[in-house]
Structures are given as structure tokens and as C-alpha cells.
Design a protein around this motif. Structure first.
Motif, short mmCIF file in Angstrom:
data_model
loop_
_atom_site.label_atom_id
_atom_site.label_comp_id
_atom_site.label_asym_id
_atom_site.label_seq_id
_atom_site.Cartn_x
_atom_site.Cartn_y
_atom_site.Cartn_z
N TRP A 22 56.43 43.95 41.13
CA TRP A 22 56.62 44.55 39.80
C TRP A 22 55.74 43.89 38.74
N ARG A 23 55.49 42.60 38.86
CA ARG A 23 54.58 41.94 37.90
C ARG A 23 53.16 42.47 38.05
N THR A 24 52.76 42.74 39.28
CA THR A 24 51.43 43.30 39.54
C THR A 24 51.31 44.67 38.86
N LEU A 25 52.31 45.53 39.07
CA LEU A 25 52.30 46.85 38.43
C LEU A 25 52.30 46.71 36.92
N ALA A 26 53.17 45.87 36.38
CA ALA A 26 53.28 45.71 34.93
C ALA A 26 51.97 45.23 34.32
N ALA A 27 51.28 44.32 34.98
CA ALA A 27 50.00 43.83 34.44
C ALA A 27 48.99 44.97 34.32
N GLU A 28 48.94 45.85 35.31
CA GLU A 28 48.02 46.99 35.26
C GLU A 28 48.46 47.99 34.20
N VAL A 29 49.75 48.25 34.11
CA VAL A 29 50.25 49.17 33.08
C VAL A 29 49.96 48.61 31.69
N ASP A 30 50.14 47.31 31.51
CA ASP A 30 49.84 46.69 30.20
C ASP A 30 48.36 46.82 29.86
N ARG A 31 47.50 46.66 30.86
CA ARG A 31 46.06 46.81 30.63
C ARG A 31 45.75 48.24 30.15
N VAL A 32 46.37 49.22 30.78
CA VAL A 32 46.15 50.61 30.39
C VAL A 32 46.78 50.89 29.03
N ARG A 33 47.94 50.31 28.77
CA ARG A 33 48.58 50.48 27.44
C ARG A 33 47.64 50.02 26.33
N TYR A 60 59.37 44.19 33.04
CA TYR A 60 58.18 43.40 33.37
C TYR A 60 56.99 43.63 32.44
N CYS A 61 56.91 44.76 31.75
CA CYS A 61 55.79 44.98 30.85
C CYS A 61 55.94 44.12 29.60
N ARG A 62 54.79 43.74 29.05
CA ARG A 62 54.76 42.90 27.85
C ARG A 62 55.51 43.56 26.69
N GLY A 63 56.37 42.82 26.05
CA GLY A 63 57.11 43.33 24.89
C GLY A 63 58.34 44.12 25.24
N ARG A 64 58.63 44.24 26.53
CA ARG A 64 59.80 44.99 27.01
C ARG A 64 59.91 46.38 26.36
N PRO A 65 58.90 47.23 26.56
CA PRO A 65 58.90 48.56 25.93
C PRO A 65 59.96 49.47 26.55
N GLU A 66 60.34 50.48 25.79
CA GLU A 66 61.22 51.50 26.36
C GLU A 66 60.44 52.26 27.41
N ALA A 67 61.14 52.70 28.44
CA ALA A 67 60.53 53.54 29.47
C ALA A 67 61.52 54.65 29.79
N TYR A 68 60.99 55.75 30.27
CA TYR A 68 61.81 56.94 30.47
C TYR A 68 61.64 57.47 31.89
N SER A 69 62.58 58.30 32.29
CA SER A 69 62.55 58.93 33.59
C SER A 69 62.23 60.42 33.45
N PHE A 70 61.30 60.89 34.28
CA PHE A 70 61.06 62.32 34.39
C PHE A 70 61.92 62.91 35.51
#
Length: 157
Positions: A22-33, A60-70
Motif C-alpha cells: 500500500w505504501r508503494t501504491l500511495a507513493a505513486e498516487v501522491d506523485r500523480v496527485r 497511506y496517501c500524504r495528508g490522508r485525503p478523502e477517497a471514494y468508491s465507485f
């Protein structure tokens, strides 16, 4: 050995594999954010298909952002994300025009849901050279909402 159709066979042998990466995924998502925020001037919305992934992204993403489900639109199981409001599947108007970073399988007819969809990329978490977890990440611009009656048709195996 990993294959194109089964990139993480170790998950069948190791039940704890779903807990890792999950940290690996979050780091990539943060880069894209960061990239999307630079380009649009606005923080993108995070979303996922699977009912568990939004919580992992939020944690795991920086700043603990809200996330949603589709999930409700893509026929995944229900979760607490379906109850919390606003959410993109029940309250599309609150998210119209926004850019989403979405983790999950392709959304069929995504051009009906978003104005523009960037090419997806894969995030692979490997340990000792063995792929343990794989996710597909999409950047989707101009959310329109899921059309009335929209439902994912999953392939049958």
C-alpha cells in the motif's frame, strides 16, 4: 511464475500478500496527485473500484485525503463509502468537472462518465523480485457522473 493474466500468483499461496504494497501504491498516487494539481490548480479526487481500496488510499496517501468508491456503479459489494455523503455515485453534482485519480479495472464506456481519460499505468509492488501486488491507476478528467442505469458488465469465466 507471473504471467500477463496472473501477475501475482504468490497471492494464492500467501494470504498476507493483500496487506502489503500500500505504501508503494500511495507513493505513486501522491506523485500523480502533485502533477494533476500543478496542471489543473486543484487537488484531484481519489476513487477506487474495490470496497477496501479507498480506505487504504486515505490512510497511506500524504495528508490522508478523502477517497471514494465507485463500487455501486461498478457492481462491487456495498460498503460504508456508499453511506457517506456526498459521494460521486449518489451525488454526482458535487463532483462534476473534477479530475479523479482512480485505482481499479477499466470503467466500461468511461467516455460517458468523464470528458477525457489518460492512458493508465500499472503500479507493481515486488518483494525480493517477486510481484506481490499490482494495481492499475487512471487519471480521468471532467467527471460527468454515471449515467442513469449505468452498470458494469463483468466478464464471466
Amino acid at each position: 511464475a507471473p504471467t500477463e493474466t496472473n501477475p501475482t500468483p504468490v497471492r494464492r499461496l500467501d494470504a498476507t500478500a493483500r496487506l502489503r504494497g500500500w505504501r508503494t501504491l500511495a507513493a505513486e498516487v501522491d506523485r500523480v496527485r502533485e502533477r494533476v494539481e500543478r496542471e489543473t490548480g486543484r487537488d484531484p479526487v481519489l476513487a477506487a473500484t474495490r470496497w477496501t481500496t479507498p480506505g487504504e488510499l486515505s490512510f497511506y496517501c500524504r495528508g490522508r485525503p478523502e477517497a471514494y468508491s465507485f463500487g455501486p456503479a461498478l457492481e462491487d459489494r456495498s460498503s460504508q463509502y456508499d453511506l457517506w455523503r456526498p459521494n460521486p455515485t449518489a451525488d454526482a453534482q458535487a463532483f462534476r468537472g473534477r479530475t479523479f485519480i482512480y485505482v481499479g479495472e477499466a470503467i466500461p464506456a468511461a467516455d460517458r462518465v468523464f470528458d477525457r481519460v489518460e492512458a493508465p499505468f500499472r503500479v507493481v509492488h515486488a518483494e525480493q523480485g517477486i510481484p506481490v501486488s499490482v494495481w492499475t491507476v487512471w487519471v480521468m478528467h471532467g467527471f460527468r457522473g454515471f449515467p442513469e442505469g449505468y452498470r458494469l458488465t463483468r466478464p464471466t469465466y
